[in-house]
Motif scaffolding. Structure first.
Motif, PDB file in Angstrom:
ATOM      1  N   ILE A 118       0.929  -1.332   0.030  1.00 55.39           N
ATOM      2  CA  ILE A 118       0.032  -0.095   0.191  1.00 55.39           C
ATOM      3  C   ILE A 118       0.810   1.257   0.015  1.00 55.39           C
ATOM      4  CG2 ILE A 118      -1.624   1.333   1.350  1.00 55.39           C
ATOM      5  CD1 ILE A 118      -2.691  -1.450   2.227  1.00 55.39           C
ATOM      6  N   ALA A 119       1.806   1.199   0.619  1.00 59.42           N
ATOM      7  CA  ALA A 119       2.986   2.426   0.823  1.00 59.42           C
ATOM      8  C   ALA A 119       3.283   2.616  -0.660  1.00 59.42           C
ATOM      9  CB  ALA A 119       3.935   2.275   1.843  1.00 59.42           C
ATOM     10  N   ALA A 120       3.794   1.609  -1.206  1.00 57.82           N
ATOM     11  CA  ALA A 120       4.607   1.947  -2.426  1.00 57.82           C
ATOM     12  C   ALA A 120       3.475   2.367  -3.524  1.00 57.82           C
ATOM     13  CB  ALA A 120       4.974   0.532  -3.120  1.00 57.82           C
ATOM     14  N   LEU A 121       2.169   1.775  -3.608  1.00 59.24           N
ATOM     15  CA  LEU A 121       1.227   2.218  -4.353  1.00 59.24           C
ATOM     16  C   LEU A 121       0.577   3.721  -4.152  1.00 59.24           C
ATOM     17  CD1 LEU A 121      -1.295  -0.904  -4.624  1.00 59.24           C
ATOM     18  CD2 LEU A 121       0.805  -0.255  -6.274  1.00 59.24           C
ATOM     19  N   ASP A 128       1.582   6.314   3.249  1.00 61.84           N
ATOM     20  CA  ASP A 128       3.137   5.702   2.898  1.00 61.84           C
ATOM     21  C   ASP A 128       4.008   6.397   4.410  1.00 61.84           C
ATOM     22  OD1 ASP A 128       5.500   4.844   1.958  1.00 61.84           O
ATOM     23  OD2 ASP A 128       5.938   6.708   0.762  1.00 61.84           O
ATOM     24  N   TYR A 129       3.704   7.416   4.850  1.00 61.80           N
ATOM     25  CA  TYR A 129       4.570   8.008   5.634  1.00 61.80           C
ATOM     26  C   TYR A 129       4.088   7.327   7.093  1.00 61.80           C
ATOM     27  CZ  TYR A 129       5.774  11.788   2.761  1.00 61.80           C
ATOM     28  OH  TYR A 129       6.106  12.507   1.844  1.00 61.80           O
ATOM     29  N   GLY A 130       2.804   7.019   7.289  1.00 58.47           N
ATOM     30  CA  GLY A 130       2.303   6.055   8.465  1.00 58.47           C
ATOM     31  C   GLY A 130       2.846   4.745   8.309  1.00 58.47           C
ATOM     32  N   SER A 131       2.888   4.019   7.152  1.00 59.35           N
ATOM     33  CA  SER A 131       3.544   2.597   7.087  1.00 59.35           C
ATOM     34  C   SER A 131       4.849   2.722   7.519  1.00 59.35           C
ATOM     35  CB  SER A 131       3.265   1.979   6.156  1.00 59.35           C
ATOM     36  OG  SER A 131       4.278   2.002   5.132  1.00 59.35           O
ATOM     37  N   THR A 132       5.850   3.731   7.025  1.00 61.18           N
ATOM     38  CA  THR A 132       7.173   4.074   7.201  1.00 61.18           C
ATOM     39  C   THR A 132       7.452   4.068   8.699  1.00 61.18           C
ATOM     40  OG1 THR A 132       7.431   5.126   5.378  1.00 61.18           O
ATOM     41  CG2 THR A 132       9.272   5.160   6.594  1.00 61.18           C
ATOM     42  N   PHE A 133       6.642   4.877   9.271  1.00 58.79           N
ATOM     43  CA  PHE A 133       6.663   5.307  10.652  1.00 58.79           C
ATOM     44  C   PHE A 133       6.554   4.093  11.552  1.00 58.79           C
ATOM     45  CE2 PHE A 133       4.779   6.375  14.887  1.00 58.79           C
ATOM     46  CZ  PHE A 133       5.635   7.408  15.353  1.00 58.79           C
ATOM     47  N   LEU A 134       5.510   3.223  11.248  1.00 54.62           N
ATOM     48  CA  LEU A 134       5.255   1.898  11.732  1.00 54.62           C
ATOM     49  C   LEU A 134       6.422   1.003  11.907  1.00 54.62           C
ATOM     50  CD1 LEU A 134       2.735   0.891  13.354  1.00 54.62           C
ATOM     51  CD2 LEU A 134       2.119  -0.487  11.533  1.00 54.62           C
ATOM     52  N   ALA A 135       7.280   1.097  10.530  1.00 56.06           N
ATOM     53  CA  ALA A 135       8.076   0.280  10.222  1.00 56.06           C
ATOM     54  C   ALA A 135       9.524   0.565  11.095  1.00 56.06           C
ATOM     55  CB  ALA A 135       8.524   0.134   8.855  1.00 56.06           C
ATOM     56  N   VAL A 136       9.648   1.893  11.276  1.00 52.98           N
ATOM     57  CA  VAL A 136      10.741   2.237  12.029  1.00 52.98           C
ATOM     58  C   VAL A 136      10.626   2.003  13.341  1.00 52.98           C
ATOM     59  CG1 VAL A 136      12.116   4.451  12.537  1.00 52.98           C
ATOM     60  CG2 VAL A 136      11.462   3.908  10.330  1.00 52.98           C
ATOM     61  N   ILE A 137       9.452   2.250  13.864  1.00 52.27           N
ATOM     62  CA  ILE A 137       9.223   1.922  15.525  1.00 52.27           C
ATOM     63  C   ILE A 137       9.199   0.488  15.471  1.00 52.27           C
ATOM     64  CG2 ILE A 137       7.087   1.558  17.026  1.00 52.27           C
ATOM     65  CD1 ILE A 137       7.748   4.622  16.663  1.00 52.27           C
ATOM     66  N   GLY A 138       8.765  -0.214  14.588  1.00 51.57           N
ATOM     67  CA  GLY A 138       8.825  -1.859  14.920  1.00 51.57           C
ATOM     68  C   GLY A 138      10.193  -2.235  14.870  1.00 51.57           C
ATOM     69  N   PRO A 183       9.327  -8.697  12.386  1.00 48.67           N
ATOM     70  CA  PRO A 183       9.231  -9.180  10.775  1.00 48.67           C
ATOM     71  C   PRO A 183       8.303  -8.293  10.116  1.00 48.67           C
ATOM     72  CG  PRO A 183       8.242 -10.785  12.324  1.00 48.67           C
ATOM     73  CD  PRO A 183       8.994  -9.758  13.171  1.00 48.67           C
ATOM     74  N   LEU A 184       7.398  -7.821  10.924  1.00 42.40           N
ATOM     75  CA  LEU A 184       6.290  -6.844  10.285  1.00 42.40           C
ATOM     76  C   LEU A 184       7.395  -5.728   9.689  1.00 42.40           C
ATOM     77  CD1 LEU A 184       3.119  -5.631  11.672  1.00 42.40           C
ATOM     78  CD2 LEU A 184       4.466  -4.011  10.631  1.00 42.40           C
ATOM     79  N   ALA A 185       7.850  -5.185  10.419  1.00 40.21           N
ATOM     80  CA  ALA A 185       8.765  -3.848   9.985  1.00 40.21           C
ATOM     81  C   ALA A 185       9.690  -4.213   8.924  1.00 40.21           C
ATOM     82  CB  ALA A 185       9.635  -3.298  11.125  1.00 40.21           C
ATOM     83  N   ILE A 186      10.343  -5.343   8.911  1.00 37.84           N
ATOM     84  CA  ILE A 186      11.257  -5.474   8.009  1.00 37.84           C
ATOM     85  C   ILE A 186      10.415  -6.021   6.547  1.00 37.84           C
ATOM     86  CG2 ILE A 186      12.682  -7.574   7.075  1.00 37.84           C
ATOM     87  CD1 ILE A 186      14.247  -7.647   9.394  1.00 37.84           C
ATOM     88  N   ALA A 187       9.323  -6.706   6.716  1.00 36.88           N
ATOM     89  CA  ALA A 187       8.584  -7.072   5.470  1.00 36.88           C
ATOM     90  C   ALA A 187       8.198  -5.727   4.804  1.00 36.88           C
ATOM     91  CB  ALA A 187       7.168  -7.973   5.858  1.00 36.88           C
ATOM     92  N   ALA A 188       7.631  -4.866   5.516  1.00 33.97           N
ATOM     93  CA  ALA A 188       6.980  -3.459   4.865  1.00 33.97           C
ATOM     94  C   ALA A 188       8.030  -2.732   4.281  1.00 33.97           C
ATOM     95  CB  ALA A 188       6.254  -2.755   6.217  1.00 33.97           C
ATOM     96  N   ARG A 189       9.511  -2.589   5.038  1.00 34.96           N
ATOM     97  CA  ARG A 189      10.368  -1.949   4.462  1.00 34.96           C
ATOM     98  C   ARG A 189      10.898  -2.305   3.100  1.00 34.96           C
ATOM     99  NH1 ARG A 189       9.714   2.475   4.486  1.00 34.96           N
ATOM    100  NH2 ARG A 189      11.761   2.855   4.187  1.00 34.96           N
ATOM    101  N   PHE A 190      11.253  -3.697   3.161  1.00 36.23           N
ATOM    102  CA  PHE A 190      11.515  -4.448   1.877  1.00 36.23           C
ATOM    103  C   PHE A 190      10.581  -4.524   0.767  1.00 36.23           C
ATOM    104  CE2 PHE A 190      15.295  -6.113   4.073  1.00 36.23           C
ATOM    105  CZ  PHE A 190      16.139  -6.356   3.038  1.00 36.23           C
ATOM    106  N   MET A 191       9.434  -4.726   1.230  1.00 37.42           N
ATOM    107  CA  MET A 191       8.015  -4.597   0.214  1.00 37.42           C
ATOM    108  C   MET A 191       7.909  -3.359  -0.511  1.00 37.42           C
ATOM    109  SD  MET A 191       6.753  -7.196  -0.525  1.00 37.42           S
ATOM    110  CE  MET A 191       5.560  -7.043  -2.183  1.00 37.42           C
TER     111      MET A 191
END
Lengths: 309, 566
Positions: A118-121, A128-138, A183-191
Motif C-alpha cells: 500500500i505504501a508503494a502504491l 506511506d508515511y504512516g507505514s514507514t513510521f510503523l516500520a521504523v518503530i517496529g 518481521p512486520l517492520a522488515i517485510a514492510a520496508r523491503f516490500m
C-alpha cells in the motif's frame, strides 16, 4: 525435483554434522563446571560426579561418545533439571515456541507485506508515511519494551487479554503481536522498496500501456516479483523466531525453549546446549530449503532443480 | 502452476483470519470469565486457595538429587523428615515422635518414629530413612548434596565418598544409620554436632520408600504420579522438571493435617519480575516471587511488599597469590575504602544492609548473652575513607610501589555490573594510585576462576545450610573449599578446629571461640572485605497469613498458611 531433494537432504545432514561438531568443541572451551554447587563439593565428590557423566574423559572421547548416542537418538540428560532427558525438555518446550514463532511470522509478514504494498502504491501520501513510521518503530523499539507496553495496557489496564501464561488461543495474542513487530517492520520496508522499483520498470509500463487494470498490475505482476527478496530475508528470520524468544517468553510466562537455550549456555548444561542448538540448526536448514523451493513457486524463472535445456 | 500461487495466498489469508477469529473470540471469553471470578471471590473471601508465582521450574523432587532452594521448597511442602522447621524457624520433631534418646557422647541418636503414613496409605518406617540416606550417599547416585550434607557429619559418609573416588570398594551399610525395628531409627554421628536438629530437618535427610523407588526405577520423582508424599501437601499436578505449572493440595494422610488450612495452591513459573508484578496488580495471582531490586522502591511503604532479610552475606575476596594483596594494609585499605551504607541505600536500594562482619545479622544468637551475634561481636571493619587512605599509603610504602592495578571479578547481572562500577569509582577515588579493572562474567565462569584462583578481587556471597555459626565460620580455613585465596592463619585454623572437635556440646564456649575467629578473620587479617547482607521482597496479598519464611534449605512453607477473612 525428487533427485534435487535427496541431494539437498544429504547436504543438510552434512551441515548438521559439522554444526554439531563445532558446537561440541566450542562449548567445551567455555570455562566452568556444569554442576550448580561445584563450589560446595569436595574433590572426591566432584570426581565421582564427573565420572558418572563421563566428564572425566578427554574431550575427543566425549565427542565420539556423544555422536554415537546422537545417532541412536539419545541426547543425554539435563544437569539443571535433575537428569531429565534432553529430548523430554525439547519435546515439552518446543511446542509453544514453534507456535508463537509461526503465528508471529504469519501475522507480521502478512501485515508487513500489505503495508509495504500500500505504501508503494500510495507513495508519499500519509499512508506511506504512516507505514514507514510503523516500520521504523517496529524495528527500533526492542520487543521487551513493546511486550511490556502491550501487557500493561491491553492486559492490566483494559483487561482484554490475560497478563500471563499459555493456556489457550487468547493467551497467544499479545505475545504474537509483540514478537511480530520485527518481521512486520522488515517485510514492510523491503516490500515498499521493491514495489517502487518494480512499478517503475519497463514491463509494468508495458502492462499499463496495454490497458491492464491497476489491481492486476499491482498484485499479479509487481507483487510476485517483489516477494523474492522479502522471502530471502524472512525465511531465516522464521527459524530464529520459531526457536524461541527469550524476552517475550519470559515476560508472558510462556513455557518455551528460548529461555532454556540462553540459560543452558550460562550454566554449562552441555547436553541442553547441544540439543537445542541441533534443533535450531535443523529448523534453519529446513527453512532454507523451503525458501529455495518457494522461489521457484513464486518466480518460475528460478529453477531449483536446474532447468531443462 | 498458476493456480497454486493463488491457492498459497488464499491459504495464508485463511490461516490469518482464523487466528484473528480465535483472538477476538477468546478475548471476550476471558473478559467475561474474569468478571465472574471477581464476583465469586468477594462472596467467599476466605476460600483456602492460593495462586503463587515462582521464578524457576522445580529441577527435581528427588531428595537425593535436590541441590537448590526451589527443589528444597516443594520437597519440604510435600514431604517431611525426622524434624521440621516450624513457623518461627525452629526445628521441631516431625516424623520423629518426641525428642530422641541421645548417648553421653552426643553421637548416637535413637529416634522413635510416629505413626505416619505415606500418601498411598503405607506406614512410614525406619527403613525408609535408611534407604533414602544410603541412596543419597551412594556414589552411583552421584548426588551433590548427599555427600555435602553427610560428609564428616554422619558416621561413615566421608569414607564411602573417598573410597569410591579412589576406586576402592565401599559398603553402603557402613553409613551410620540403622533401623532397629520398624519404628526405631539409630543414627551415629562422627562427632557431636550442635545443630543436629537442623540437620535432620534438611530435605536431604527425608525418607523414601524403598519398594516404591525401586519399582519406579529411573522414573522415580519424574512427575506427580511417580512420587509418594508424607508431608502437609500432595502434588496433584506436576509434569516433571520442565513443567511450568504445578498444584499442591492438602494431604489427607498427613499426621498433622489439622494444622494445614490451605486446600489448594497453584504455582506458575514467570521469570520476569516486572511481569510478575503486573500479574499481581491485575489480581491474577496472590503472591509474587522475590522481586528484582529495581522494582522494590516503587512499592516502598505498600503493605503488600513483604521484606525478608536473607541470611546471605556478600564480600570481596582478596586473592593473596597477588603480592600486593598479601599485604594486610592494602587489604584493610580496600575493605575500608568504599561506602557500604551508600552502596546498600543507593545502588541496591532494596532494604539490603551494609555488612561489617562475616556473620549475617539476625542469624544466630549468642547463648551467653542472649543477644544477636552481630550485636555481641560488633562492627569489625567499617567504611572510613581517611583510615583507608592511611593504610593504603602505608601498604604501598611497604611494597615499594606508588600505584597498583588490580582485577575485579564480578557477576554479569545488572546489579552486579552496577555494583562493580560503584566499587571501582569509590576505591579509585579513596585510594590514590589504584586502578581497578572490572571483569563481568557469568556465574559458572566466576566459580571456575575462583577454583583456579584466577582473580585479584572477587565479589562472592554465602548463604547458610543450617542454623549454626559454623555454616560461615569455617569457610576460610587453610585449604578449605571456599578459601581459594591463599588465606592462612594458624590461630584462626586452631580456633575453628577447637570449636569443631572439642566444643560441640559446650554452646557458650563454642560461640565465644567462633566469635574470636571472626575477629581474627575480619578485624585483624581483613581476609575478605564484607559488603552487604541481602534483603529480598515479595508482593503478597494482605489476606494471606502465616507463610513460614526460612533462612536455609527451603525458602517457604505453606503448612500453616491461610487466607484470612477480609
Amino acid at each position: 525435483m525428487a533427485k534435487y531433494l535427496v541431494k539437498r537432504v544429504f547436504y543438510m545432514v552434512i551441515t548438521l554434522f559439522i554444526i554439531a561438531s563445532m558446537t561440541f568443541f566450542l562449548m567445551k572451551l567455555i570455562p566452568g563446571s556444569p554442576f550448580a554447587n561445584a563450589n560446595k563439593l569436595g574433590p572426591a565428590q566432584l570426581e565421582i560426579m564427573n565420572e558418572k557423566y563421563g566428564l572425566d574423559q578427554p574431550v575427543p572421547v566425549q565427542y565420539v561418545k556423544y555422536l554415537g548416542n546422537l545417532v541412536q537418538g539419545d541426547l543425554g540428560v539435563a544437569f539443571q533439571f535433575g537428569n531429565t532427558p534432553v529430548s523430554d525438555l525439547l519435546v515439552n518446550r518446543l511446542g509453544p515456541s514453534l507456535q508463537l514463532g509461526l503465528q508471529a511470522m504469519i501475522f507480521g509478514s502478512i501485515i508487513g507485506i500489505l503495508l509495504g504494498v500500500i505504501a508503494a502504491l500510495r507513495q508519499n501520501t500519509w499512508i506511506d508515511y504512516g507505514s514507514t513510521f510503523l516500520a521504523v518503530i517496529g524495528k527500533a523499539i526492542p520487543n521487551f519494551v513493546f511486550a511490556g507496553l502491550l501487557q500493561f495496557f491491553f492486559a492490566l489496564k483494559l483487561g482484554w487479554f490475560p497478563v500471563l501464561f499459555w493456556k489457550g488461543p487468547e493467551y497467544t495474542v499479545l505475545p504474537t503481536i509483540a514478537l511480530s513487530m520485527f518481521p512486520l517492520a522488515i517485510a514492510a520496508r523491503f516490500m515498499r522498496t521493491e514495489m517502487i522499483e518494480i512499478l517503475s520498470s519497463d514491463y509494468i509500463t508495458l502492462a499499463k500501456a496495454k490497458g491492464a487494470n491497476f489491481f492486476e498490475v499491482a498484485f499479479k505482476h509487481a507483487l510476485r516479483n517483489a516477494l523474492i527478496p522479502v522471502i530471502t530475508v524472512l525465511g531465516p528470520l522464521t527459524a530464529s523466531l520459531m526457536t524461541g524468544s527469550l524476552v517475550v517468553e519470559e515476560i508472558f510466562g510462556i513455557p518455551g525453549i528460548g529461555e532454556q537455550f540462553v540459560k543452558s549456555i550460562a550454566v554449562n548444561d552441555y547436553n541442553v546446549i547441544m540439543g537445542t542448538n541441533l534443533v535450531y540448526a535443523a529448523l534453519f536448514v529446513v527453512i532454507i530449503l523451503i525458501v529455495d523451493i518457494l522461489y521457484g513457486v513464486i518466480d518460475p524463472r528460478i529453477r531449483v532443480a536446474g532447468g531443462k535445456k | 502452476m498458476k493456480k497454486s500461487k493463488f491457492s498459497l495466498l488464499f491459504i495464508l489469508t485463511l490461516v490469518f483470519s482464523l487466528i484473528l477469529a480465535a483472538c477476538s473470540g477468546g478475548g471476550d471469553d476471558e473478559a467475561s470469565s474474569d468478571n465472574n471470578e471477581g464476583k465469586g471471590e468477594s462472596k467467599s473471601a476466605a476460600k483456602q486457595e492460593l495462586k503463587i508465582l515462582d521464578s524457576s521450574e522445580i529441577p527435581t523432587m528427588d531428595t537425593a538429587l535436590a541441590e537448590g532452594s526451589t527443589s528444597f521448597d516443594y520437597i519440604n511442602n510435600v514431604g517431611e523428615g525426622l524434624y521440621r522447621l516450624d513457623l518461627e524457624n525452629k526445628p521441631v520433631p516431625a516424623m520423629a515422635e518426641g525428642e530422641p534418646e541421645i548417648n553421653e557422647d552426643k553421637t548416637v541418636f535413637t529416634f522413635k518414629l510416629r505413626d505416619a503414613k505415606w500418601s498411598n496409605g503405607d506406614p512410614v518406617t525406619a527403613n525408609d530413612f535408611v534407604f533414602a540416606w544410603r541412596r543419597a550417599i551412594d556414589p552411583k547416585t552421584a548426588s551433590p548434596y548427599g555427600p555435602y550434607m553427610m560428609g564428616g557429619k554422619i558416621k561413615g559418609a566421608q569414607e564411602i565418598t573417598d573410597a569410591a573416588a579412589a576406586k576402592k570398594s565401599y559398603k553402603l551399610e557402613s553409613l551410620g544409620v540403622v533401623a532397629k525395628d520398624d519404628k526405631t531409627l539409630e543414627v551415629t554421628l562422627d562427632k557431636p554436632i550442635p545443630y543436629w536438629e537442623d540437620l535432620f530437618a534438611f530435605p536431604t535427610f527425608y525418607p523414601q520408600q524403598e519398594k516404591f523407588v525401586t519399582e519406579k526405577g529411573k522414573d522415580y520423582a519424574s512427575n506427580k504420579d511417580n512420587m509418594l508424599y508424607n508431608g502437609p501437601f500432595v502434588m496433584t499436578k506436576w509434569d516433571g522438571p520442565t513443567g511450568t505449572e504445578w498444584v499442591l493440595e492438602k494431604n489427607e494422610n498427613y499426621w498433622d493435617k489439622d494444622s494445614v488450612k490451605l486446600d489448594k495452591l497453584t504455582f506458575n513459573v514467570v521469570k520476569d519480575s516486572n511481569a510478575q508484578a503486573t500479574a499481581f496488580e491485575a489480581g491474577e495471582v496472590d503472591r509474587t516471587w522475590k522481586l528484582s531490586s529495581d522494582l522494590v522502591p516503587q512499592y516502598e511503604g505498600d503493605d503488600r511488599l513483604v521484606n525478608e532479610l536473607e541470611k546471605t552475606t556478600f564480600w570481596m575476596k582478596m586473592n593473596q597469590q597477588n603480592e600486593a594483596l598479601k599485604n594486610v594494609n592494602i587489604r584493610r585499605a580496600i575493605a575500608q575504602g568504599f561506602n557500604k551504607e551508600d552502596f546498600a541505600a543507593s545502588i541496591l536500594n532494596n532494604g539490603s544492609l551494609p555488612a561489617n562482619g562475616q556473620m549475617p545479622a539476625e542469624f544466630v544468637t549468642d547463648p551467653a548473652s542472649g543477644k544477636d551475634w552481630r550485636e555481641v561481636n560488633g562492627d569489625l571493619i567499617k567504611f572510613d575513607a581517611e583510615a583507608a587512605k592511611a593504610s593504603w599509603e602505608k601498604g604501598l610504602k611497604e611494597l615499594g610501589e606508588t600505584k597498583l592495578t588490580l582485577r575485579y571479578l564480578g557477576g554479569d547481572t545488572e546489579t552486579a555490573k552496577k555494583s562493580a562500577e560503584y566499587f571501582k569509582n569509590q576505591l579509585e577515588t579513596n585510594l590514590p594510585g589504584l586502578e581497578l579493572k572490572v571483569e563481568s562474567v557469568p556465574f559458572a565462569v566466576r566459580l571456575e576462576r575462583d577454583n583456579k584462583q584466577d582473580y585479584d578481587l572477587q565479589e562472592a556471597g554465602w548463604g547458610p545450610d543450617y542454623r549454626d555459626p559454623m555454616s560461615f565460620s569455617d569457610l576460610f580455613v587453610t585449604g578449605g573449599g571456599s578459601n581459594r585465596m591463599d588465606y592462612s592463619n594458624k590461630e584462626y585454623d586452631a580456633l575453628i578446629k577447637k570449636a569443631r572437635t572439642e566444643l560441640g556440646d559446650k554452646p557458650e564456649e563454642y560461640y565465644k571461640t567462633l566469635m574470636e575467629a571472626e575477629k581474627i578473620l575480619i578485624e585483624e587479617d581483613v581476609a575478605v572485605a564484607p559488603i552487604y547482607q541481602r534483603n529480598s521482597a515479595t508482593l503478597t496479598a494482605t489476606k494471606i497469613k502465616d507463610i513460614a519464611v526460612y533462612d536455609y534449605g527451603p525458602d517457604y512453607s505453606y503448612k500453616w498458611a491461610y487466607v484470612a477473612e477480609e
